[in-house]
Design an enzyme around this catalytic site. Structure first.
Site, short mmCIF file in Angstrom:
data_model
loop_
_atom_site.label_atom_id
_atom_site.label_comp_id
_atom_site.label_asym_id
_atom_site.label_seq_id
_atom_site.Cartn_x
_atom_site.Cartn_y
_atom_site.Cartn_z
N LEU A 274 0.77 -1.21 -0.01
CA LEU A 274 -0.11 -0.14 0.15
C LEU A 274 0.81 1.21 -0.20
O LEU A 274 0.67 2.15 -0.85
CB LEU A 274 -0.89 -0.01 1.34
CG LEU A 274 -1.85 1.28 1.31
CD1 LEU A 274 -2.67 1.28 0.32
CD2 LEU A 274 -2.63 1.20 2.64
N ARG B 257 2.71 6.67 -3.46
CA ARG B 257 3.07 7.91 -2.61
C ARG B 257 2.55 9.30 -2.97
O ARG B 257 2.22 9.99 -2.07
CB ARG B 257 4.71 8.02 -2.78
CG ARG B 257 5.72 6.65 -2.65
CD ARG B 257 5.41 6.34 -1.17
NE ARG B 257 5.75 7.36 -0.17
CZ ARG B 257 5.36 7.18 1.30
NH1 ARG B 257 4.97 6.13 1.76
NH2 ARG B 257 5.47 8.20 2.04
N GLN C 289 1.44 4.51 10.59
CA GLN C 289 1.10 3.25 10.75
C GLN C 289 1.42 2.80 12.16
O GLN C 289 2.66 3.37 12.84
CB GLN C 289 1.83 2.53 9.97
CG GLN C 289 1.57 0.86 9.95
CD GLN C 289 1.91 -0.01 8.67
OE1 GLN C 289 2.62 0.56 7.80
NE2 GLN C 289 2.14 -1.25 8.77
N SER D 258 3.53 1.07 15.20
CA SER D 258 4.81 0.97 15.34
C SER D 258 4.94 -0.45 16.12
O SER D 258 4.42 -0.26 17.40
CB SER D 258 5.47 2.04 15.77
OG SER D 258 6.80 1.74 16.30
N GLN D 259 5.62 -1.41 15.75
CA GLN D 259 5.98 -2.54 16.33
C GLN D 259 7.18 -2.30 17.55
O GLN D 259 7.47 -3.04 18.35
CB GLN D 259 6.27 -3.80 15.46
CG GLN D 259 5.18 -4.14 14.79
CD GLN D 259 5.56 -5.50 13.82
OE1 GLN D 259 6.44 -5.43 13.32
NE2 GLN D 259 4.68 -6.48 13.84
N ARG E 49 10.63 -8.37 17.39
CA ARG E 49 9.58 -8.09 16.32
C ARG E 49 10.13 -8.89 14.97
O ARG E 49 9.28 -8.92 14.29
CB ARG E 49 9.37 -6.67 16.02
CG ARG E 49 10.46 -5.98 15.30
CD ARG E 49 10.10 -4.51 15.15
NE ARG E 49 11.15 -3.51 15.20
CZ ARG E 49 11.36 -2.27 14.41
NH1 ARG E 49 10.10 -1.79 14.46
NH2 ARG E 49 12.29 -1.60 14.26
N ARG F 8 -5.23 -1.66 -7.37
CA ARG F 8 -5.45 -2.56 -6.33
C ARG F 8 -6.65 -3.26 -6.28
O ARG F 8 -6.96 -4.42 -5.54
CB ARG F 8 -4.95 -2.02 -5.01
CG ARG F 8 -3.53 -1.36 -4.93
CD ARG F 8 -2.70 -2.54 -5.16
NE ARG F 8 -1.13 -1.69 -5.07
CZ ARG F 8 0.03 -2.42 -5.07
NH1 ARG F 8 -0.06 -3.62 -5.38
NH2 ARG F 8 1.04 -1.88 -5.14
#
Length: 255
Positions: free
Chosen positions: A98, A102, A109, A111-112, A178, A205
């Site tokens: 995704l 740009r 998004q 954050s892990q 992670r 898409r």
């Protein structure tokens, strides 16, 4: 530890967070005809300003006007209308694709590195859904990965016990652990895009050639945006493709 049913996600969700708010200037009014959303009127206003055609000499309502805009390929006026969507129940594999879109988009998004994934959920790939042996094998694999993550975080917290700042210590542990989480790990992302950018992304898409998970999301996002601003997305048609899954096609390409 076996994963609970709650930990397995089979469908995405799309929530509208923000939409345009149009304020018409009193000294340059447009002769509006028909119903329209603020985003649609903003695009029409921008288009009419280019030619000072606020008196609407052709007598078109807003959606007829924008249909002609799409037909003529004058998509720049669609860039004024931005829509922000919250996407959930999608995998990190999907967001890797995704965020390649740009131009005209902004992304934020989960954050892990900062968020504890001990209770992570996982997105089952559409190709697996409905095949019990495949579902069981996939579930076992992501469950084992989650167990590895939890174990690594615990060990890393002990290893870095000398770090006095607990927040920094947790960050150090999570950013290292992670790495064992699979691409199927669920993520959340806020996506803001202008109508022209959304059209381009959805065209690519939602097609039959797109990967199944992002295609499923694109069709859902298209439905949401068709409700938000019908005139911007009216030339998309959702249909059942030959693989017995939904896809979409567009009339006016690359507006």
């Amino acid at each position: 530890m076996p994963l609970s049913d709650r930990a397995i996600l089979r469908e995405p969700t799309v929530t509208v967070l923000a939409r345009p708010q149009f304020s018409e200037p009193g000294h340059l009014p447009v002769q509006w005809i028909g119903e329209a959303t603020d985003g649609e009127r903003l695009a029409e206003y921008a288009g009419r300003l280019c030619y000072m055609s606020q008196r609407n000499p052709a007598g078109r309502d807003t959606r007829e006007y924008l249909e002609n805009i799409k037909k003529q390929g004058h998509g720049s006026v669609l860039e004024h209308a931005n829509y922000s969507l919250l996407l959930e129940g999608i995998s990190r594999s999907l967001t890797h694709e995704l965020v390649r879109h740009r131009a005209g988009f902004a992304y934020s998004q989960l954050s892990q590195r900062y968020v504890d994934e001990s209770d992570a959920q996982f997105v089952m790939p559409p190709a697996i859904i409905g095949d019990v042996p495949l579902e069981d094998a996939w579930t076992a694999q992501v469950g084992a990965a989650l167990d590895s993550y939890v174990g690594l975080v615990e060990q890393l917290m002990s290893r870095y016990a000398w770090v006095d700042d607990k927040v920094h210590r947790r960050k150090m542990a999570r950013e290292a652990a992670r790495g064992v989480l699979p691409n199927s790990t669920e993520t959340k992302i806020v996506v803001t895009g202008n109508a022209r950018a959304w059209r381009t992304m959805l065209e690519l898409r939602s097609s039959e050639a797109a990967e199944l998970e992002i295609r499923r999301l694109a069709v859902l996002a298209l439905r949401v945006l068709q409700q938000e601003a019908p005139a911007f997305f009216s030339d998309f048609e959702i249909y059942l493709a030959s693989d017995r899954r939904e896809a979409a096609r567009i009339t006016y390409h690359k507006v």
